[in-house]
Design a protein around this motif. Structure first.
Motif, short mmCIF file in Angstrom:
data_model
loop_
_atom_site.label_atom_id
_atom_site.label_comp_id
_atom_site.label_asym_id
_atom_site.label_seq_id
_atom_site.Cartn_x
_atom_site.Cartn_y
_atom_site.Cartn_z
N HIS A 47 7.27 1.86 6.01
CA HIS A 47 7.23 0.57 6.72
C HIS A 47 6.53 -0.48 5.86
CE1 HIS A 47 8.89 1.80 10.58
NE2 HIS A 47 8.29 2.96 10.39
N LEU A 48 5.48 -0.05 5.16
CA LEU A 48 4.80 -0.98 4.26
C LEU A 48 5.77 -1.48 3.18
CD1 LEU A 48 2.23 -2.30 3.09
CD2 LEU A 48 1.90 -0.21 1.74
N ASP A 49 6.50 -0.56 2.57
CA ASP A 49 7.46 -0.96 1.53
C ASP A 49 8.50 -1.92 2.09
OD1 ASP A 49 6.16 0.67 -0.24
OD2 ASP A 49 7.66 2.27 -0.22
N ARG A 50 8.97 -1.61 3.29
CA ARG A 50 10.01 -2.44 3.89
C ARG A 50 9.50 -3.86 4.18
NH1 ARG A 50 13.48 -1.92 8.58
NH2 ARG A 50 11.95 -0.85 9.83
N LEU A 51 8.27 -3.95 4.68
CA LEU A 51 7.71 -5.27 4.96
C LEU A 51 7.47 -6.05 3.66
CD1 LEU A 51 5.24 -4.39 7.86
CD2 LEU A 51 7.14 -6.01 8.00
N ARG A 52 7.03 -5.35 2.63
CA ARG A 52 6.82 -6.01 1.33
C ARG A 52 8.14 -6.57 0.80
NH1 ARG A 52 2.90 -1.67 -1.65
NH2 ARG A 52 0.91 -2.68 -1.20
N ASP A 53 9.18 -5.75 0.86
CA ASP A 53 10.49 -6.21 0.38
C ASP A 53 10.96 -7.42 1.19
OD1 ASP A 53 10.53 -4.22 -1.48
OD2 ASP A 53 11.87 -2.90 -0.35
N ALA A 54 10.77 -7.34 2.50
CA ALA A 54 11.22 -8.43 3.37
C ALA A 54 10.46 -9.72 3.06
CB ALA A 54 11.06 -8.05 4.84
N ALA A 55 9.13 -9.59 2.88
CA ALA A 55 8.32 -10.78 2.59
C ALA A 55 8.79 -11.43 1.29
CB ALA A 55 6.84 -10.39 2.49
N GLU A 56 9.15 -10.60 0.33
CA GLU A 56 9.65 -11.14 -0.94
C GLU A 56 10.97 -11.87 -0.73
OE1 GLU A 56 10.02 -8.24 -4.00
OE2 GLU A 56 10.68 -9.70 -5.50
N GLN A 57 11.87 -11.24 0.03
CA GLN A 57 13.18 -11.85 0.24
C GLN A 57 13.08 -13.16 1.01
OE1 GLN A 57 16.61 -9.38 1.28
NE2 GLN A 57 15.33 -7.58 0.95
N HIS A 58 12.09 -13.26 1.89
CA HIS A 58 11.93 -14.49 2.68
C HIS A 58 11.08 -15.52 1.94
CE1 HIS A 58 13.66 -13.31 6.68
NE2 HIS A 58 13.62 -12.14 6.06
N GLY A 59 10.60 -15.15 0.75
CA GLY A 59 9.78 -16.08 -0.02
C GLY A 59 8.40 -16.28 0.57
N TRP A 60 7.91 -15.28 1.32
CA TRP A 60 6.60 -15.38 1.96
C TRP A 60 5.53 -14.77 1.05
CZ3 TRP A 60 7.08 -13.96 7.88
CH2 TRP A 60 7.99 -14.85 8.49
N THR A 61 5.21 -15.48 -0.01
CA THR A 61 4.28 -14.96 -1.01
C THR A 61 2.91 -14.67 -0.41
OG1 THR A 61 5.43 -16.40 -2.56
CG2 THR A 61 3.40 -15.38 -3.33
N HIS A 62 2.45 -15.57 0.43
CA HIS A 62 1.12 -15.40 1.01
C HIS A 62 1.07 -14.14 1.88
CE1 HIS A 62 -2.85 -16.96 1.91
NE2 HIS A 62 -2.65 -16.69 3.19
N ALA A 63 2.12 -13.94 2.65
CA ALA A 63 2.18 -12.77 3.52
C ALA A 63 2.21 -11.47 2.71
CB ALA A 63 3.40 -12.86 4.43
N GLN A 64 2.88 -11.54 1.56
CA GLN A 64 2.95 -10.34 0.71
C GLN A 64 1.56 -9.84 0.34
OE1 GLN A 64 5.79 -11.62 -2.42
NE2 GLN A 64 6.35 -9.45 -2.48
N HIS A 65 0.65 -10.78 0.09
CA HIS A 65 -0.69 -10.39 -0.35
C HIS A 65 -1.48 -9.71 0.76
CE1 HIS A 65 0.15 -12.26 -4.06
NE2 HIS A 65 0.06 -13.52 -3.64
N ALA A 66 -1.09 -9.95 2.02
CA ALA A 66 -1.81 -9.33 3.14
C ALA A 66 -1.41 -7.87 3.33
CB ALA A 66 -1.51 -10.11 4.43
N LEU A 67 -0.38 -7.46 2.64
CA LEU A 67 0.19 -6.14 2.91
C LEU A 67 -0.40 -5.06 2.01
CD1 LEU A 67 3.94 -7.11 3.35
CD2 LEU A 67 2.41 -6.20 5.10
N THR A 68 -1.27 -4.27 2.60
CA THR A 68 -1.75 -3.06 1.94
C THR A 68 -1.58 -1.92 2.93
OG1 THR A 68 -4.01 -3.25 2.76
CG2 THR A 68 -3.50 -4.36 0.66
N TYR A 69 -1.60 -0.69 2.41
CA TYR A 69 -1.45 0.44 3.34
C TYR A 69 -2.63 0.51 4.29
CZ TYR A 69 -0.23 4.93 5.23
OH TYR A 69 0.12 5.93 6.11
N ASN A 70 -3.83 0.28 3.77
CA ASN A 70 -5.00 0.32 4.65
C ASN A 70 -4.90 -0.73 5.75
OD1 ASN A 70 -6.15 2.43 3.29
ND2 ASN A 70 -7.49 1.15 2.02
N ALA A 71 -4.39 -1.91 5.40
CA ALA A 71 -4.28 -2.98 6.40
C ALA A 71 -3.30 -2.60 7.51
CB ALA A 71 -3.84 -4.28 5.73
N ILE A 72 -2.18 -2.04 7.11
CA ILE A 72 -1.16 -1.73 8.11
C ILE A 72 -1.60 -0.55 8.98
CG2 ILE A 72 0.30 -0.14 6.75
CD1 ILE A 72 2.70 -1.69 7.68
N LYS A 73 -2.26 0.42 8.36
CA LYS A 73 -2.69 1.58 9.14
C LYS A 73 -3.82 1.20 10.09
CE LYS A 73 -3.54 6.53 8.62
NZ LYS A 73 -3.62 7.67 7.68
#
Lengths: 99, 197
Positions: A47-73
């Motif tokens: 799910h982390l990988d999928r959200l990272r890929d999606a953030a990249e595709q949507h051009g959400w650079t800031h959101a990408q930086h919020a995504l770590t495994y510890n954060a999502i868990k």
């Protein structure tokens, strides 16, 4: 793939989404382990990988930086804890005397 | 002697669905909704052989209708977002509501303007072809789901590199493997489209 342009990056009225589940049965299935061992969250690293890929595709650079495994868990664990707090409604106290 | 016995009843659902969202500004949130618990490995339906096996071994079979309008690929099909208009519209075209009971019983199979099968409103799909489960490639515009990725990595499903999964190739009575990151793998069966009845 030819994508239909819907100018998503200019529309902040939506959020990226990923749905998982928690189930104690998953603790006994090795394929669901994360890097720390058994996990009751289904395929959470994916799910982390999928959200990272999606953030990249949507051009959400800031959101990408919020995504770590510890954060999502920890976000999932906090939501579960809140849910449990709200639902621990009944607590019986049974007292008996034996002589 | 006084003995104390404490009994705790927790009314919480122990096997909930967790909906994780991410805003453009980077705020992660998660919300909880009830789900039924797994009683077996949620990927076991991939071992179903439609030629020889009893489908009821793998739980309730969903009824799947074939859409009758194509859904173009977009960022809202190839990534998962809260903007789900195309999926809701497809369900409504098939006469399916957006209630939990409806989602539990039935779904609609989408296809793109090239007449290639993509997915259903909430599941990735695979069809049993030449003794294996074949799933649409991401190039169709389908969501590259998390369980789809895992099933591909494990060799449980194969990508349809030859574009055999066209809308016209789908027949009433076909078995369809349905999978997502919440429910695991389920079985569905293609029903006669409501538009054709």
């Amino acid at each position: 793939m030819s994508l239909v342009s819907e100018h998503p990056s200019q529309d902040s009225s939506y959020e990226l989404l990923s749905s998982t589940r928690v189930d104690t049965l998953l603790l006994s299935l090795g394929w669901n382990n994360d890097r720390t061992g058994p996990s009751s969250f289904m395929l959470l690293p994916y799910h982390l990988d999928r959200l990272r890929d999606a953030a990249e595709q949507h051009g959400w650079t800031h959101a990408q930086h919020a995504l770590t495994y510890n954060a999502i868990k920890s976000t999932c664990e906090a939501a579960l804890a809140d849910h449990d707090d709200q639902n621990q409604v009944i607590s019986f106290k049974v007292t008996s005397c034996s002589r | 002697m006084l003995s104390l016995i404490f009994i705790h009843f927790r009314l919480s659902i122990f096997h909930p669905k967790i909906r994780i969202t991410l805003t453009k500004s980077g705020v992660l949130s998660a919300s909880i909704t009830p789900a039924s618990n797994f009683i077996t490995d949620p990927t076991s339906a991939t071992f179903f052989n439609p030629i020889s096996d009893n489908p009821l071994l793998f739980g309730t079979v969903l009824t799947v209708y074939v859409d009758f309008q194509p859904t173009p690929a977009s960022l809202f099909t190839s990534t998962k977002t809260t903007h789900r208009t195309v999926y809701n519209d497809a369900r409504l075209r098939a006469g399916l509501s957006l209630t939990p009971a409806s989602f539990a019983a039935s779904d609609v199979l989408l296809y793109n303007p090239q007449n290639l099968i993509t997915e259903t409103s909430i599941f990735n799909v695979a069809f049993y072809r030449s003794l294996q489960w074949v799933t649409p490639p991401a190039s169709t515009g389908c969501l590259p789901g998390v369980l789809r990725r895992w099933l591909l990595e494990q060799g449980r499903i194969q990508e349809d590199k030859d574009e055999i999964l066209t809308k016209d190739s789908i027949r009433e009575g076909d078995w369809v493997l349905l999978f997502n990151g919440v429910q695991g793998c389920r079985l569905g069966r293609i029903a006669k489209s409501s538009s054709e009845s």
